[in-house]
Design a protein around this motif. Structure first.
Motif, mmCIF file in Angstrom:
data_model
loop_
_atom_site.group_PDB
_atom_site.id
_atom_site.type_symbol
_atom_site.label_atom_id
_atom_site.label_comp_id
_atom_site.label_asym_id
_atom_site.label_seq_id
_atom_site.Cartn_x
_atom_site.Cartn_y
_atom_site.Cartn_z
ATOM 1 N N ASP A 192 0.850 -1.191 0.000
ATOM 2 C CA ASP A 192 0.000 0.000 0.000
ATOM 3 C C ASP A 192 0.893 1.251 0.000
ATOM 4 O O ASP A 192 1.750 1.413 0.879
ATOM 5 C CB ASP A 192 -0.853 -0.118 1.284
ATOM 6 N N LEU A 193 0.718 2.128 -0.971
ATOM 7 C CA LEU A 193 1.574 3.313 -1.102
ATOM 8 C C LEU A 193 1.431 4.244 0.108
ATOM 9 O O LEU A 193 2.417 4.761 0.623
ATOM 10 C CB LEU A 193 1.243 4.063 -2.400
ATOM 11 N N THR A 194 0.190 4.459 0.558
ATOM 12 C CA THR A 194 -0.031 5.339 1.714
ATOM 13 C C THR A 194 0.684 4.785 2.948
ATOM 14 O O THR A 194 1.341 5.526 3.691
ATOM 15 C CB THR A 194 -1.538 5.488 2.003
ATOM 16 N N ALA A 195 0.579 3.466 3.136
ATOM 17 C CA ALA A 195 1.253 2.835 4.283
ATOM 18 C C ALA A 195 2.766 2.966 4.148
ATOM 19 O O ALA A 195 3.472 3.161 5.145
ATOM 20 C CB ALA A 195 0.845 1.368 4.388
ATOM 21 N N ALA A 196 3.265 2.866 2.913
ATOM 22 C CA ALA A 196 4.717 2.948 2.690
ATOM 23 C C ALA A 196 5.229 4.357 3.019
ATOM 24 O O ALA A 196 6.294 4.513 3.634
ATOM 25 C CB ALA A 196 5.049 2.594 1.242
ATOM 26 N N ILE A 197 4.484 5.376 2.617
ATOM 27 C CA ILE A 197 4.884 6.759 2.918
ATOM 28 C C ILE A 197 4.830 6.987 4.433
ATOM 29 O O ILE A 197 5.743 7.556 5.034
ATOM 30 C CB ILE A 197 3.961 7.756 2.180
#
Lengths: 198, 281
Positions: free
Chosen positions: B88-93
């Motif tokens: 998940d991109l949001t989780a990665a950021i």
């Protein structure tokens, strides 16, 4: 000698001042003077002020002495292992304005922060013969160099907002409000304002 | 189609929030040194000397330049030919912010809920993330660590077409005057005009993300930026509010189409730290 017109020149040496403050030292200081502060000071920002005010209102004994003391409005960043403190620059003083006059009435003599004070605090500074010193906002790494020891003395549960006792050497400051009613922000601005601005 | 593993994004964000708090890019150091040399107010120069010395010390010591190490803001501009893998991109950021703030000994300044408990999340998450989809195969992250001395003094207002450009100018000067020393001048002023309420606010924030010395490509807006800078500097507030000719380092304006009935206006202030950078993946 001091200028008293909000325009200290850099060729004027800074005035060495020791904390806690004595009345003779305070009476010498004028708006715009560069001050080099050494000695013992206490940190207190929003939450610690609310607790001090609550203790005063409840008639309880305060956890720190106020007579002659200096409060520094700061919430330091964490210290790296082995460091005395993390970066520790001033926060906006205006947020504790409503909580400040009762502290001045109990002997507080100096405050360190950034930005203007309200009319009530300015009047209380004159009434009680105190001084407001300003540090450069966003110069926290530089200021941390002047802090030689840090100890939590009250309200430890508040973390960065706890009251810490600091030993400082040559903390670089400038006089924001002096005991004769001078105001660095008003005087400085009046001098450099030009037509075009409102 | 191009594949990008989101774990890479975590690493980029973790590194960015640390370098933004420790390091000063040469154009920013040049800009601040230039103000130090040009400022005529002795108290203004006093403030600028500390600001420049602090920047150099923070870089050498690897410590944050300010104890308010900011709330993380990330603008994600995602090319629609990119295929994100690994989660998940949001989780990665978010994980990048968490790791970077911990590794850099940066202050945790985020509360989970604004009104009742105001409980610190203890890892400076969540970041405020804005997504935009564009054509192409590029992923661009604009990462900022925003201090709240300046954020607190920002405002938005819906103006009428009749109030027009004159009122926009008046509002910008009024916002800077109301902020006074609290926004930690010399500041950067971001102005978003047009769109809707939320678009104007995002444009104002976007304006702050432009590089030092950048001018609007539309000549009319470029001229407006320079006029507003002069008006703001005429206030005399100066560095730290100690009096002087440099209240702002720059004023940047962004615009969007808007409704026939309004001129949405948002004014977002940034302190002299200007902690933002672009990462192209």
């Amino acid at each position: 000698m001091t200028q008293g017109d909000g325009v200290t020149a850099e060729d004027h040496p800074s005035i060495a001042v020791t904390a806690p403050l004595d009345d003779v030292a305070i009476r010498r200081l004028r708006v715009g003077d560069r001050v080099s502060l050494s000695g013992t000071i206490y940190t207190a920002r929003d939450a610690a002020h609310q607790r001090l005010k609550a203790a005063i209102d409840a008639g309880e004994e305060l956890p720190i002495p106020l007579e002659g003391q200096v409060l520094y409005y700061v919430g330091p960043a964490p210290a790296r292992p082995g460091a005395v403190t993390g970066p520790a620059g001033p926060t906006t003083s205006a947020r504790v304005d409503p909580l400040t006059p009762p502290l001045l009435a109990r002997g507080l003599k100096g405050m360190i922060g950034k930005g203007k004070r309200d009319a009530t605090v300015r009047a209380a500074i004159v009434q009680y013969g105190a001084v407001y010193l300003v540090a450069v906002g966003g110069a926290a790494a530089l200021i941390a160099e002047a802090i030689k020891s840090v100890e939590v003395v009250a309200y430890g549960d508040l973390g960065t907002e706890a009251i810490h006792r600091l030993e400082v050497v040559n903390f670089p400051l400038i006089v924001g409000n002096d005991c004769v009613g001078g105001d660095l922000f008003e005087q400085g601005r009046a001098r450099y304002r030009r037509a075009g601005g409102e | 189609m191009r594949e990008i593993d989101v774990h890479q994004i975590t690493e980029h964000v973790a590194a960015a929030v640390q370098t933004l708090n420790f390091d000063t890019p040469p154009p920013v150091l040049d800009q601040l040194s230039d103000v130090l040399h040009r400022e005529i107010s002795p108290t203004g120069r006093e403030a600028m000397r500390a600001i420049v010395a602090n920047r150099q010390l923070a870089m050498v010591r690897r410590v944050p330049m300010c104890q308010d190490t900011g709330m993380a803001i990330v603008f994600v501009t995602l090319g629609q030919e990119v295929h994100l893998t690994g989660g998940d991109l949001t989780a990665a950021i978010t994980e990048g912010v968490r790791r970077g703030y911990r590794a850099g000994y940066l202050r945790n300044s985020v509360v989970a809920e604004p009104l009742f408990e105001r409980k610190n999340t203890r890892d400076n998450t969540p970041p405020m993330i804005h997504y935009q989809l564009v054509p192409g195969e590029e992923l661009r992250l604009t990462v900022a660590c925003k201090g709240f001395g300046a954020e607190n003094m920002s405002w938005a207002k819906m103006l009428t077409p009749a109030e027009g450009l004159a009122e926009v100018k008046r509002q910008v000067v009024a916002c800077v005057e109301a902020a006074g020393p609290n926004a930690c001048p010399p500041i950067v002023v971001g102005v978003g005009v047009g769109g809707t309420l939320e678009v104007a606010a995002l444009l104002a924030k976007r304006a702050l993300m432009r590089p030092v010395g950048d001018r609007h490509p539309d000549q009319r807006y470029a001229a407006l930026e320079m006029e507003l800078l002069d008006l703001v500097n005429a206030t005399g507030i100066g560095p730290q509010g100690w009096g002087g000719e440099h209240t702002a380092l720059d004023v940047r304006v962004e615009y969007a189409p808007t409704h026939i009935a309004a001129i949405p206006l948002a004014i977002n202030l940034d302190c002299h730290l200007q902690r933002h950078m672009d990462i192209v993946v």
